[in-house]
Design a protein around this motif. Structure first.
Motif, short mmCIF file in Angstrom:
data_model
loop_
_atom_site.label_atom_id
_atom_site.label_comp_id
_atom_site.label_asym_id
_atom_site.label_seq_id
_atom_site.Cartn_x
_atom_site.Cartn_y
_atom_site.Cartn_z
N THR A 19 3.20 -1.20 1.32
CA THR A 19 3.31 0.17 0.83
C THR A 19 4.08 1.05 1.83
OG1 THR A 19 1.20 -0.06 -0.34
CG2 THR A 19 2.02 2.17 -0.01
N LEU A 20 3.75 0.94 3.10
CA LEU A 20 4.46 1.71 4.13
C LEU A 20 5.94 1.33 4.16
CD1 LEU A 20 2.01 1.77 7.18
CD2 LEU A 20 2.55 3.62 5.59
N TRP A 21 6.22 0.06 4.02
CA TRP A 21 7.60 -0.42 4.03
C TRP A 21 8.38 0.16 2.84
CZ3 TRP A 21 8.74 -6.39 4.70
CH2 TRP A 21 10.09 -6.56 5.02
N VAL A 22 7.72 0.19 1.67
CA VAL A 22 8.34 0.78 0.49
C VAL A 22 8.65 2.25 0.73
CG1 VAL A 22 7.95 1.47 -1.92
CG2 VAL A 22 7.34 -0.84 -1.17
N PHE A 23 7.70 2.98 1.30
CA PHE A 23 7.91 4.41 1.58
C PHE A 23 9.05 4.61 2.58
CE2 PHE A 23 3.29 5.59 0.41
CZ PHE A 23 3.67 5.88 -0.89
N MET A 24 9.09 3.81 3.63
CA MET A 24 10.14 3.95 4.64
C MET A 24 11.53 3.80 4.02
SD MET A 24 8.48 1.81 7.83
CE MET A 24 10.05 1.75 8.70
N ILE A 25 11.68 2.81 3.15
CA ILE A 25 12.97 2.60 2.50
C ILE A 25 13.29 3.76 1.54
CG2 ILE A 25 14.19 1.15 0.82
CD1 ILE A 25 12.82 -1.27 2.07
N SER A 26 12.30 4.18 0.78
CA SER A 26 12.52 5.19 -0.26
C SER A 26 12.84 6.56 0.32
CB SER A 26 11.28 5.30 -1.16
OG SER A 26 10.97 4.05 -1.72
N ARG A 85 11.82 14.99 -3.83
CA ARG A 85 11.72 13.60 -4.26
C ARG A 85 10.69 12.83 -3.45
NH1 ARG A 85 17.19 10.38 -4.52
NH2 ARG A 85 16.89 10.26 -2.27
N SER A 86 10.62 13.10 -2.14
CA SER A 86 9.66 12.37 -1.30
C SER A 86 8.23 12.62 -1.74
CB SER A 86 9.85 12.76 0.17
OG SER A 86 11.12 12.40 0.63
N ILE A 87 7.92 13.88 -2.04
CA ILE A 87 6.56 14.22 -2.49
C ILE A 87 6.25 13.55 -3.81
CG2 ILE A 87 5.05 16.11 -3.22
CD1 ILE A 87 6.56 17.91 -1.25
N LEU A 88 7.23 13.56 -4.73
CA LEU A 88 7.03 12.94 -6.03
C LEU A 88 6.86 11.43 -5.91
CD1 LEU A 88 9.68 14.97 -8.09
CD2 LEU A 88 7.19 15.15 -8.27
N ILE A 89 7.61 10.81 -5.01
CA ILE A 89 7.49 9.37 -4.79
C ILE A 89 6.10 9.03 -4.27
CG2 ILE A 89 8.25 7.46 -3.31
CD1 ILE A 89 11.10 8.55 -3.59
N ILE A 90 5.63 9.80 -3.29
CA ILE A 90 4.28 9.56 -2.76
C ILE A 90 3.24 9.73 -3.86
CG2 ILE A 90 2.51 10.46 -1.20
CD1 ILE A 90 4.73 11.16 0.77
N GLY A 91 3.38 10.80 -4.64
CA GLY A 91 2.41 11.07 -5.70
C GLY A 91 2.37 9.98 -6.75
N ALA A 92 3.55 9.58 -7.26
CA ALA A 92 3.59 8.56 -8.31
C ALA A 92 3.10 7.21 -7.80
CB ALA A 92 5.02 8.44 -8.86
N THR A 93 3.55 6.82 -6.60
CA THR A 93 3.12 5.54 -6.04
C THR A 93 1.61 5.53 -5.80
OG1 THR A 93 5.26 5.31 -4.92
CG2 THR A 93 3.48 3.88 -4.17
N SER A 94 1.08 6.64 -5.31
CA SER A 94 -0.36 6.74 -5.05
C SER A 94 -1.16 6.60 -6.34
CB SER A 94 -0.69 8.06 -4.36
OG SER A 94 -0.03 8.15 -3.11
N ILE A 95 -0.64 7.17 -7.42
CA ILE A 95 -1.34 7.07 -8.70
C ILE A 95 -1.39 5.62 -9.16
CG2 ILE A 95 -1.17 7.63 -11.16
CD1 ILE A 95 -0.11 10.40 -10.31
N PHE A 96 -0.26 4.92 -9.08
CA PHE A 96 -0.25 3.51 -9.49
C PHE A 96 -1.16 2.68 -8.59
CE2 PHE A 96 3.74 4.55 -11.77
CZ PHE A 96 3.47 3.92 -12.96
N LEU A 97 -1.14 2.95 -7.28
CA LEU A 97 -2.02 2.24 -6.36
C LEU A 97 -3.49 2.51 -6.68
CD1 LEU A 97 -0.16 2.76 -2.96
CD2 LEU A 97 -0.63 0.55 -4.05
#
Length: 353
Positions: free
Chosen positions: A8-15, A329-341
């Motif tokens: 998950t951290l790796w995905v965030f770092m790239i995104s 975009r960063s906030i939205l990515i964290i939010g959407a990924t967190s919801i799926f997780l």
């Protein structure tokens, strides 16, 4: 769990990194996707699958070891391409683990190819990671395998249609899908016509609302039940034996509610975010019409398997607008990924068992 936290951290770092940088580049993306594929290969290969459907597929695949392809095709009760897949695997092994892994490889790579038709590599990574955490996805790999193959073929067609890239993949995939599972045939035909006919959003929504009312009242069976004359599997899936085995019941209002939720999410995004985006508009229409297929067939046992053809679009419906957004975009990515997780952990998704 630690491994998934690292991923998950790796995905965030790239995104979060700008494209074409030392962090966000196609090589780093491919490395992470490769690691995810291998990680799931290990889980799938060591998983003792209790699914009755999978046990049938394994027994058939083992039985094909000493038969010719012609014999396998003439004795099989399953669709042609799935039988070919089982027979090919029987040439290499009769062990369960490699068979499970091969299913995972086919479905995951087909999904990755579908997403690559529409999205950039780092975007494909984000959406693929969300699919790994989406509660229906691993059901394709561990249980409803034939439909899993068909669904990923349909996804290739949808992504090709929305991206307007290379018509050969569109036609290739809608032709192949029913040869993995016949339940995809109506959707292949629908996509064929949607490529040529521009159905309005209003008509799509009206069709959905009428079909939802039919499911809620049970009139879907009275109107469409007679189709068993032409479609034998409807007779099978409305038999007392299967209805008894499928203890969750038919015409499920919770399935209807989830379908409505996805539709509302898509419509709200379209109205307030992507009003001028023709591809997103077409995506919402495809979702609504695919879901109509489930609503009118909601009276059969295991109707959730029909619903999966539309529900599988949820990650794309959610991620498409986020990945087009420049601001926040960063906030939205964290939010959407967190919801799926969160949903994955709460529902005990395959990765968290």
């Amino acid at each position: 769990m630690i491994v998934l936290f690292v991923f998950t951290l790796w995905v965030f770092m790239i995104s979060f990194a700008p494209p074409n940088t030392i962090l966000n580049n196609k090589y780093n993306v491919r490395l992470l996707i490769g690691c995810l594929l291998l990680y799931v290969c290990y889980i799938v290969g060591t998983f003792e699958n209790p699914s009755p459907d999978m046990n049938i597929y394994v027994n058939q695949f083992v039985g094909y070891q000493d038969t010719s392809l012609f014999q396998a095709l003439t004795t099989s009760t399953k669709e042609l391409l799935f039988t070919v897949f089982q027979w090919i695997m029987s040439r290499f092994t009769t062990e369960k683990a490699p068979f499970y892994i091969s299913i995972w490889i086919v479905i995951s790579t087909s999904l990755l190819f579908a997403l690559s038709r529409m999205f950039k590599p780092w975007q494909v990574l984000l959406i693929f990671f969300s699919y790994l955490n989406y509660f229906i996805f691993f059901n394709f790999v561990t249980n409803i395998v034939r439909q899993g193959f068909a669904i990923t073929m349909i996804l290739i067609a949808i992504c090709s249609l929305l991206s307007k890239k290379n018509n050969k993949w569109f036609y290739f995939s809608i032709i192949l899908a029913p040869f993995f599972h016949m339940s995809s045939l109506p959707l292949s035909v629908l996509l064929f016509f949607l490529k040529r006919i521009n159905i309005s959003l209003k008509l799509s929504i009206i069709s959905w609302v009428v079909s939802a009312m039919l499911l809620a009242t049970g009139y879907n069976q009275k109107i469409f039940g007679y189709l068993y004359i032409y479609v034998p599997y409807i007779r099978q899936y409305t038999s007392s034996g299967l209805l008894t085995r499928y203890v969750n019941g038919v015409n499920r209002l919770d399935f209807l509610a989830f379908s409505l939720f996805i539709l509302i999410v898509g419509l709200v995004i379209y109205k307030f975010w992507l009003r001028e985006d023709e591809s997103y508009l077409k995506l919402i229409k495809i979702y609504a019409l695919f879901n109509v297929y489930f609503l009118v067939m909601g009276f059969i046992a295991y109707s959730d398997r029909i619903a999966y053809y539309s529900w599988v679009l949820l990650p794309i419906i959610v991620w498409y607008p986020i990945l087009k957004e420049g601001k926040h975009r960063s906030i939205l990515i964290i939010g959407a990924t967190s919801i799926f997780l969160g949903i994955a952990i709460f529902n005990g998704s395959f990765l968290y068992r």
